[in-house]
Design a protein around this motif. Structure first.
Motif, mmCIF file in Angstrom:
data_model
loop_
_atom_site.group_PDB
_atom_site.id
_atom_site.type_symbol
_atom_site.label_atom_id
_atom_site.label_comp_id
_atom_site.label_asym_id
_atom_site.label_seq_id
_atom_site.Cartn_x
_atom_site.Cartn_y
_atom_site.Cartn_z
ATOM 1 N N MET A 220 -4.480 -0.747 -2.929
ATOM 2 C CA MET A 220 -5.296 -1.192 -1.805
ATOM 3 C C MET A 220 -4.394 -1.481 -0.611
ATOM 4 S SD MET A 220 -7.814 -3.751 -3.975
ATOM 5 C CE MET A 220 -6.516 -4.993 -4.062
ATOM 6 N N PHE A 221 -4.548 -0.697 0.431
ATOM 7 C CA PHE A 221 -3.686 -0.804 1.610
ATOM 8 C C PHE A 221 -4.384 -1.575 2.722
ATOM 9 C CE2 PHE A 221 -2.032 2.781 -0.729
ATOM 10 C CZ PHE A 221 -0.649 2.683 -0.563
ATOM 11 N N LEU A 222 -3.720 -2.624 3.180
ATOM 12 C CA LEU A 222 -4.209 -3.447 4.290
ATOM 13 C C LEU A 222 -3.422 -3.047 5.530
ATOM 14 C CD1 LEU A 222 -6.167 -5.788 4.890
ATOM 15 C CD2 LEU A 222 -4.306 -7.370 4.353
ATOM 16 N N SER A 223 -4.108 -2.409 6.492
ATOM 17 C CA SER A 223 -3.417 -1.829 7.627
ATOM 18 C C SER A 223 -4.227 -2.012 8.904
ATOM 19 C CB SER A 223 -3.183 -0.334 7.374
ATOM 20 O OG SER A 223 -2.620 0.302 8.486
ATOM 21 N N GLY B 51 1.559 14.404 -9.196
ATOM 22 C CA GLY B 51 1.603 14.636 -10.630
ATOM 23 C C GLY B 51 0.923 13.568 -11.464
ATOM 24 N N ASN B 52 0.316 12.572 -10.827
ATOM 25 C CA ASN B 52 -0.321 11.472 -11.566
ATOM 26 C C ASN B 52 -1.800 11.348 -11.231
ATOM 27 O OD1 ASN B 52 2.068 10.010 -12.950
ATOM 28 N ND2 ASN B 52 2.789 10.345 -10.850
ATOM 29 N N GLU B 53 -2.393 12.454 -10.855
ATOM 30 C CA GLU B 53 -3.810 12.465 -10.515
ATOM 31 C C GLU B 53 -4.637 11.956 -11.692
ATOM 32 O OE1 GLU B 53 -1.667 14.868 -10.088
ATOM 33 O OE2 GLU B 53 -1.628 15.239 -7.929
ATOM 34 N N GLY B 54 -5.642 11.142 -11.371
ATOM 35 C CA GLY B 54 -6.496 10.567 -12.402
ATOM 36 C C GLY B 54 -6.008 9.244 -12.952
ATOM 37 N N ARG B 55 -4.829 8.796 -12.517
ATOM 38 C CA ARG B 55 -4.284 7.529 -13.003
ATOM 39 C C ARG B 55 -4.243 6.472 -11.903
ATOM 40 N NH1 ARG B 55 1.386 8.773 -15.434
ATOM 41 N NH2 ARG B 55 1.064 6.850 -16.623
ATOM 42 N N PHE B 56 -4.766 6.795 -10.737
ATOM 43 C CA PHE B 56 -4.745 5.841 -9.628
ATOM 44 C C PHE B 56 -5.938 6.082 -8.713
ATOM 45 C CE2 PHE B 56 -2.520 9.575 -8.073
ATOM 46 C CZ PHE B 56 -3.017 9.743 -6.792
ATOM 47 N N SER B 57 -6.267 5.054 -7.938
ATOM 48 C CA SER B 57 -7.274 5.132 -6.876
ATOM 49 C C SER B 57 -6.671 4.528 -5.619
ATOM 50 C CB SER B 57 -8.542 4.361 -7.256
ATOM 51 O OG SER B 57 -9.095 4.854 -8.459
ATOM 52 N N ILE B 58 -7.127 4.989 -4.462
ATOM 53 C CA ILE B 58 -6.603 4.502 -3.187
ATOM 54 C C ILE B 58 -7.751 3.971 -2.331
ATOM 55 C CG2 ILE B 58 -5.486 5.159 -1.013
ATOM 56 C CD1 ILE B 58 -3.864 7.203 -2.580
ATOM 57 N N TYR B 59 -7.511 2.816 -1.702
ATOM 58 C CA TYR B 59 -8.480 2.198 -0.796
ATOM 59 C C TYR B 59 -7.726 1.709 0.435
ATOM 60 C CZ TYR B 59 -11.173 2.311 -5.087
ATOM 61 O OH TYR B 59 -11.796 2.735 -6.232
ATOM 62 N N ILE B 60 -8.276 1.980 1.604
ATOM 63 C CA ILE B 60 -7.613 1.621 2.860
ATOM 64 C C ILE B 60 -8.536 0.745 3.701
ATOM 65 C CG2 ILE B 60 -6.484 2.470 4.950
ATOM 66 C CD1 ILE B 60 -6.213 5.190 3.492
ATOM 67 N N HIS B 61 -8.023 -0.415 4.093
ATOM 68 C CA HIS B 61 -8.736 -1.289 5.030
ATOM 69 C C HIS B 61 -8.001 -1.202 6.361
ATOM 70 C CE1 HIS B 61 -10.139 -4.893 7.093
ATOM 71 N NE2 HIS B 61 -11.105 -5.027 6.184
ATOM 72 N N ALA B 62 -8.525 -0.380 7.282
ATOM 73 C CA ALA B 62 -7.922 -0.207 8.607
ATOM 74 C C ALA B 62 -8.697 -1.050 9.604
ATOM 75 C CB ALA B 62 -7.941 1.265 9.004
ATOM 76 N N SER B 63 -8.099 -2.126 10.050
ATOM 77 C CA SER B 63 -8.837 -3.128 10.825
ATOM 78 C C SER B 63 -9.000 -2.780 12.289
ATOM 79 C CB SER B 63 -8.129 -4.480 10.699
ATOM 80 O OG SER B 63 -6.811 -4.398 11.207
ATOM 81 N N ARG B 64 -8.213 -1.809 12.806
ATOM 82 C CA ARG B 64 -8.273 -1.559 14.246
ATOM 83 C C ARG B 64 -8.550 -0.093 14.581
ATOM 84 N NH1 ARG B 64 -2.995 -3.305 17.076
ATOM 85 N NH2 ARG B 64 -2.344 -1.217 16.444
ATOM 86 N N ASP B 65 -7.706 0.797 14.072
ATOM 87 C CA ASP B 65 -7.814 2.212 14.430
ATOM 88 C C ASP B 65 -8.140 3.057 13.204
ATOM 89 O OD1 ASP B 65 -6.983 1.526 17.043
ATOM 90 O OD2 ASP B 65 -4.875 1.587 16.394
ATOM 91 N N LYS B 66 -8.844 4.145 13.417
ATOM 92 C CA LYS B 66 -9.132 5.078 12.334
ATOM 93 C C LYS B 66 -7.836 5.801 11.965
ATOM 94 C CE LYS B 66 -12.027 8.968 10.952
ATOM 95 N NZ LYS B 66 -12.335 8.337 9.655
ATOM 96 N N PRO B 67 -7.441 5.777 10.696
ATOM 97 C CA PRO B 67 -6.173 6.377 10.299
ATOM 98 C C PRO B 67 -6.158 7.904 10.455
ATOM 99 C CG PRO B 67 -6.980 4.847 8.621
ATOM 100 C CD PRO B 67 -8.101 5.067 9.579
ATOM 101 N N VAL B 68 -4.995 8.392 10.809
ATOM 102 C CA VAL B 68 -4.724 9.835 10.796
ATOM 103 C C VAL B 68 -3.834 10.088 9.592
ATOM 104 C CG1 VAL B 68 -3.665 11.763 12.021
ATOM 105 C CG2 VAL B 68 -4.893 9.995 13.301
#
Length: 397
Positions: free
Chosen positions: A114-117, A133-150
């Protein structure tokens, strides 16, 4: 004649016998009852009962009877048992039930990163190398408080959650953490949850991190007692009665936690509300930061044996400033990264003038292991050198 005298002696009544017996036994003074001792003991007992039921609320009241004050009195009085409110009982029932329920078994357990950005993540390319190489073993979540990430990595595309405004030092930091947890908990395969900032970098390869977090039953939440002005000096009595000063703790906000702990954080409203309302900058002339105190205190109160009391995210406070050291490109080398990954003890320094240091070994399943899986604060200019060094400094489990 002797028999006659003997017979007469035997026929004497008790009154006559007293007249014949020596007279110095007859006038023993009557024993006085120690009424003054009984009265004194009674007064002391009454005083102790009153002090136990109605403890002094002011420092002046503490010193009426003893120069050592309330602390000495409370040290030998039995602890007072406070009656819990309805809200406290309901909260504890829910928390205890979650903690005592066996964890849900997943056929494909994953770690939620979980990324706080504030916007784009400057180290996406490095994390891409970490996740490969580790697909299926992790999930990603992004909390972008100001700008939409590129994005520069496919792993991060469309992983943003609905975000809110975040201001440093305010409870909005905790609100962002809870948003990330709520979204990550929707996936039943997510069994461990890692909070990271946009300046965080991995210190080991994915397998090492996965095994370190998944094969232990504790959460890596930083929590320690700091009696100084930047610790319990930030406590507000408005938090009473639910949060007592003796339970108030401090710690870094960058945690990793198991699913049961993530659930009780989401289930909590009572204790979170106390920190939302009474732990904030400028409250009663004190700067209190909820992201440094809420979770450390909450877990110290409800599951102190279920947390490590140290964070697996390294940060360098050696400069003794308001913010930790930022690593520039000139600072980064393979030796620096090896030095960080070789640390096996967690250090806490109080904010008192004498700055007491507490050192504890980083124990993992009963073994002393390296403390850190991640590190911050690395500036964006270090990206290329970090990618170049990645395969050299990361180690296998």
């Amino acid at each position: 004649m002797k028999l006659s005298k003997a017979w007469r002696l035997g026929s004497l009544n008790m009154k006559d016998m007293h007249q014949i017996l020596p007279q110095h036994h007859r006038h023993r003074g009557q024993l006085k009852k120690p009424t003054w001792i009984i009265g004194l003991i009674s007064l002391v007992c009454v005083f102790l009962v009153v002090a136990y039921v109605y403890p002094p609320q002011t420092s002046s009241a503490c010193y009426i009877f003893s120069a050592s004050g309330c602390q000495t009195l409370s040290s030998w009085l039995p602890p007072s048992v406070r009656e819990l409110s309805d809200d406290e009982i309901a909260s504890r029932v829910v928390i205890d039930n979650i903690l005592n329920t066996p964890p849900m078994v997943s056929k494909n357990p994953k770690i939620a990163f979980m990324f706080l950005s504030v916007g784009s993540l400057p180290f996406e390319k490095l994390w891409d190398k970490f996740f490969q190489g580790n697909e299926g073993r992790f999930s990603i979540y992004i909390h972008a408080s100001r700008d939409k990430p590129v994005h520069s990595s496919s792993y991060f595309v469309n992983r943003e959650i609905r975000s809110g405004k975040v201001e440093w030092g305010t409870v909005s930091m905790v609100e962002a953490e809870k948003r990330l947890l709520a979204n990550a908990l929707k996936d039943p395969d997510n069994q461990h949850f890692v909070l990271l900032s946009d300046s965080c970098v991995p210190l080991h390869d994915f397998d090492y991190v996965y095994n370190y977090l998944m094969f232990t039953n504790i959460s890596f939440i930083d929590s320690f007692s700091d009696p100084g002005p930047h610790g319990s000096g930030r406590y507000s009595e408005h938090m009473l009665p639910e949060v007592e000063k003796k339970f108030f703790r401090k710690g870094a906000q960058w945690f990793t936690m198991k699913r049961q702990h993530a659930l009780i954080v989401m289930a909590d409203s009572l204790y979170y509300t106390k920190f939302r309302d009474y732990c904030k900058p400028g409250m009663d002339g004190i700067n209190c930061y909820a992201d440094e105190h809420y979770l450390p205190t909450f877990f110290h109160m409800h599951d102190p044996n279920g947390i490590a009391n140290w964070s697996v995210t390294h940060v360098d406070w050696s400069e003794r400033k308001w913010h930790p050291k930022s690593y520039e490109k000139k600072d980064v080398s393979e030796q620096l990264l090896k030095n960080i990954t070789s640390i096996t003890e967690s250090v806490h320094v109080t904010s008192e003038e004498r700055a007491e240091t507490t050192i504890i070994p980083c124990m993992w399943n009963g073994m002393n292991r390296p403390c850190y899986l991640f590190a911050r604060k690395f500036l964006p200019e270090t990206l290329d050198v970090m990618i170049e060094l990645f395969s050299n400094y990361t180690t296998k489990a």
